[in-house]
Write a protein that holds these residues in place. Sequence first.
Motif, PDB file in Angstrom:
ATOM      1  N   UNK A 154       0.861  -1.184   0.000  1.00 48.97           N
ATOM      2  CA  UNK A 154       0.000   0.000   0.000  1.00 48.97           C
ATOM      3  C   UNK A 154       0.897   1.233   0.000  1.00 48.97           C
ATOM      4  N   UNK A 155       1.345   1.614  -1.198  1.00 55.04           N
ATOM      5  CA  UNK A 155       2.237   2.769  -1.335  1.00 55.04           C
ATOM      6  C   UNK A 155       1.486   4.091  -1.257  1.00 55.04           C
ATOM      7  N   UNK A 156       0.314   4.147  -1.907  1.00 52.74           N
ATOM      8  CA  UNK A 156      -0.350   5.420  -2.161  1.00 52.74           C
ATOM      9  C   UNK A 156      -1.806   5.374  -1.723  1.00 52.74           C
ATOM     10  N   UNK A 157      -2.240   6.422  -1.032  1.00 55.82           N
ATOM     11  CA  UNK A 157      -3.638   6.552  -0.649  1.00 55.82           C
ATOM     12  C   UNK A 157      -4.360   7.324  -1.760  1.00 55.82           C
ATOM     13  N   UNK A 158      -4.825   6.584  -2.768  1.00 59.17           N
ATOM     14  CA  UNK A 158      -5.454   7.229  -3.920  1.00 59.17           C
ATOM     15  C   UNK A 158      -6.744   7.952  -3.539  1.00 59.17           C
ATOM     16  N   UNK A 159      -7.435   7.459  -2.528  1.00 59.08           N
ATOM     17  CA  UNK A 159      -8.683   8.104  -2.122  1.00 59.08           C
ATOM     18  C   UNK A 159      -8.424   9.508  -1.594  1.00 59.08           C
ATOM     19  N   UNK A 160      -7.467   9.640  -0.690  1.00 58.96           N
ATOM     20  CA  UNK A 160      -7.162  10.959  -0.136  1.00 58.96           C
ATOM     21  C   UNK A 160      -6.600  11.892  -1.204  1.00 58.96           C
TER      22      UNK A 160
ATOM     23  N   UNK B  66       0.188   3.578  11.780  1.00 56.01           N
ATOM     24  CA  UNK B  66      -0.968   4.462  11.712  1.00 56.01           C
ATOM     25  C   UNK B  66      -1.870   4.085  10.544  1.00 56.01           C
ATOM     26  N   UNK B  67      -1.263   3.775   9.396  1.00 56.72           N
ATOM     27  CA  UNK B  67      -2.068   3.439   8.232  1.00 56.72           C
ATOM     28  C   UNK B  67      -2.735   2.072   8.364  1.00 56.72           C
ATOM     29  N   UNK B  68      -2.145   1.166   9.100  1.00 60.08           N
ATOM     30  CA  UNK B  68      -2.805  -0.119   9.367  1.00 60.08           C
ATOM     31  C   UNK B  68      -4.147   0.131  10.041  1.00 60.08           C
ATOM     32  N   UNK B  69      -4.145   0.960  11.070  1.00 64.30           N
ATOM     33  CA  UNK B  69      -5.379   1.269  11.789  1.00 64.30           C
ATOM     34  C   UNK B  69      -6.344   2.084  10.923  1.00 64.30           C
ATOM     35  N   UNK B  70      -5.808   3.005  10.151  1.00 65.75           N
ATOM     36  CA  UNK B  70      -6.650   3.832   9.296  1.00 65.75           C
ATOM     37  C   UNK B  70      -7.373   2.969   8.258  1.00 65.75           C
ATOM     38  N   UNK B  71      -6.643   2.054   7.618  1.00 66.89           N
ATOM     39  CA  UNK B  71      -7.245   1.195   6.599  1.00 66.89           C
ATOM     40  C   UNK B  71      -8.238   0.217   7.208  1.00 66.89           C
ATOM     41  N   UNK B  72      -7.953  -0.257   8.405  1.00 64.29           N
ATOM     42  CA  UNK B  72      -8.891  -1.135   9.098  1.00 64.29           C
ATOM     43  C   UNK B  72     -10.234  -0.442   9.274  1.00 64.29           C
ATOM     44  N   UNK B  73     -10.199   0.828   9.668  1.00 65.33           N
ATOM     45  CA  UNK B  73     -11.423   1.587   9.865  1.00 65.33           C
ATOM     46  C   UNK B  73     -12.167   1.867   8.579  1.00 65.33           C
ATOM     47  N   UNK B  74     -11.486   1.765   7.440  1.00 67.82           N
ATOM     48  CA  UNK B  74     -12.118   2.046   6.146  1.00 67.82           C
ATOM     49  C   UNK B  74     -12.608   0.788   5.440  1.00 67.82           C
ATOM     50  N   UNK B  75     -12.487  -0.376   6.094  1.00 65.11           N
ATOM     51  CA  UNK B  75     -13.053  -1.589   5.520  1.00 65.11           C
ATOM     52  C   UNK B  75     -12.061  -2.542   4.893  1.00 65.11           C
ATOM     53  N   UNK B  76     -10.764  -2.265   5.015  1.00 64.70           N
ATOM     54  CA  UNK B  76      -9.756  -3.195   4.510  1.00 64.70           C
ATOM     55  C   UNK B  76      -9.620  -4.371   5.481  1.00 64.70           C
ATOM     56  N   UNK B  77      -9.316  -5.544   4.927  1.00 70.49           N
ATOM     57  CA  UNK B  77      -9.147  -6.728   5.778  1.00 70.49           C
ATOM     58  C   UNK B  77      -7.958  -6.515   6.710  1.00 70.49           C
ATOM     59  N   UNK B  78      -8.230  -6.580   7.985  1.00 74.42           N
ATOM     60  CA  UNK B  78      -7.201  -6.264   8.978  1.00 74.42           C
ATOM     61  C   UNK B  78      -6.250  -7.432   9.207  1.00 74.42           C
ATOM     62  N   UNK B  79      -6.777  -8.630   9.212  1.00 75.23           N
ATOM     63  CA  UNK B  79      -5.970  -9.792   9.610  1.00 75.23           C
ATOM     64  C   UNK B  79      -4.888 -10.153   8.597  1.00 75.23           C
ATOM     65  N   UNK B  80      -4.993  -9.690   7.370  1.00 73.73           N
ATOM     66  CA  UNK B  80      -3.940 -10.033   6.398  1.00 73.73           C
ATOM     67  C   UNK B  80      -2.970  -8.876   6.168  1.00 73.73           C
TER      68      UNK B  80
END
Length: 516
Positions: free
Chosen positions: A231-237, A272-286
């Motif tokens: 996950x290099x780039x946050x295209x959404x932001x 920080x981005x692990x937690x941010x992506x988890x909150x946005x619906x990305x699979x956390x466990x992988x």
Amino acid sequence: MKSNKNNAIYQSIVKLIETSKQLDQDDIDSRLDLLYDCIADVSDQYFRSLLQSVKMDVNDIDILQIVQGISSSIPGIFLSIPFFSAFKHMFADRQLINSLNLTLGKEVCSGQKKILWLTDTLTDLNGVSMTLQTIARLAEEKNYSIHVLSSMGEGQAIQTLPQTTLNIPPLYTFPLPHYEDLKINVPSVLRMLKQVYEEDPDEIYISTPGPVGLMGLLIGRMLGVPVKGIYHTDFTMESEAIIAEPAVSNLIEQYCIWFHNQLDTLLVPTAEYVQLLKGRGYRYRHMELFRRGLRTEHFKPGLKAVDTAQRPARLLYAGRLSKDKNIDFLIQVFRKVRTMHPGVSLTIAGSGPYLSELQQSCRDLPDVNFLGRVEYDQLPKVYNEHDLFVFPSITETFGMVVLEAQACAIPALVSDVGGPKEIIVDGATGYSLPVDRIQPWVVKLDEMLHDLADGGVLCRQLGEAARKRVVNRFSWDSILDDMTRQDSDSLKPSPRQRQQASIKKLLKLASNMMVN
């Protein structure tokens, strides 16, 4: 367009017939390669025609023509399907052979893990390209089993790319909306399939969710190769900052979530981005943390030609120039700082879609200098010609330029949002500052500029600590060693392979009993 497509298909068939006449009748391999290349050409013509018609018809909002374009490309799809099935079975046979050797007690080579790294961007000016070029150079110099594969057309591939980079010529190219200087390439499906098969990777890494990354995901799934994504780039932001259209940003977000959730492992640069992506619906466990590295022998402190107390201080921003980088905020900060410290200058290194607009907004600031794009070999020199690095971007998942500046012993001031604040140690190698107000930046720069005018004791301490931390924590050698190390689990056959091996063994025993 249809006549052009039919003519191109006709030319491919003529080429097949004429070339096959010159081949030795017993040279089966060459004949099969020739047939494959011809069918790939024909298939590409159908897919190219589809992409061209869809682009034009979407612009004209002609749904009927879009459907007809898809229908006319069905022959190309049918031409491709048998090859996908054949490669899938051939790749499975390779795994079965290794499994049988293990079952029969034969030694299997446990050398380096072979990694094929896919990206849609390799020669553009961005952190992804710079990172992958560095990895490719290290792989060539130190014999890591890593190849970087992209799709580059004429004018995109550069001569300085190492031998560990592979290229699939694009069958279609279009500009990225709102980033018109960036080109998106769609590679040939069958040629990419063959390239991946020939590389025989143990793992596939994907750095971008574009056409190359998407095809890599599909091929990896088909061949049963573990697929890891970065996950290099946050295209959404980025889209929210550049386009300001919620519907578009939401569409991008949904696609990115879908794409990254299909991966076996998602490597994320910061906690920080692990937690941010988890909150946005990305699979956390992988998710796992992705260690980023730097060539510290290349990015290192240089001798200062003039003591900072004898000349005005120099600030530096480096990176892509686009609205999401928050450069307008930096210019506001600089306008206040320059009134307090006459002579201070700001250098902006980099290029991008916001360059001309930024130059226009700074036309009354003669102490703002634009360098444009800086080549990789010249970057350390640029860093070492400056005293402080300023980087207020709020869309960075990591921030490679911050790491480069720190490796050159340059204190960095970064935003308190995103990845850069995890590169520095606040108060020890630089400072993390809020970006909702310019005053904290003005106050901190004022403090550091006074220090530089008094001999720079504080800034020198920050820089030395920054360099030491980068050397200890961000070495590419240890990172790539870990990536390519063949662990014992990867040599063990899967349950399905063990079952197949057992069946083969039983059949062999039964056959021997019947013979005896």
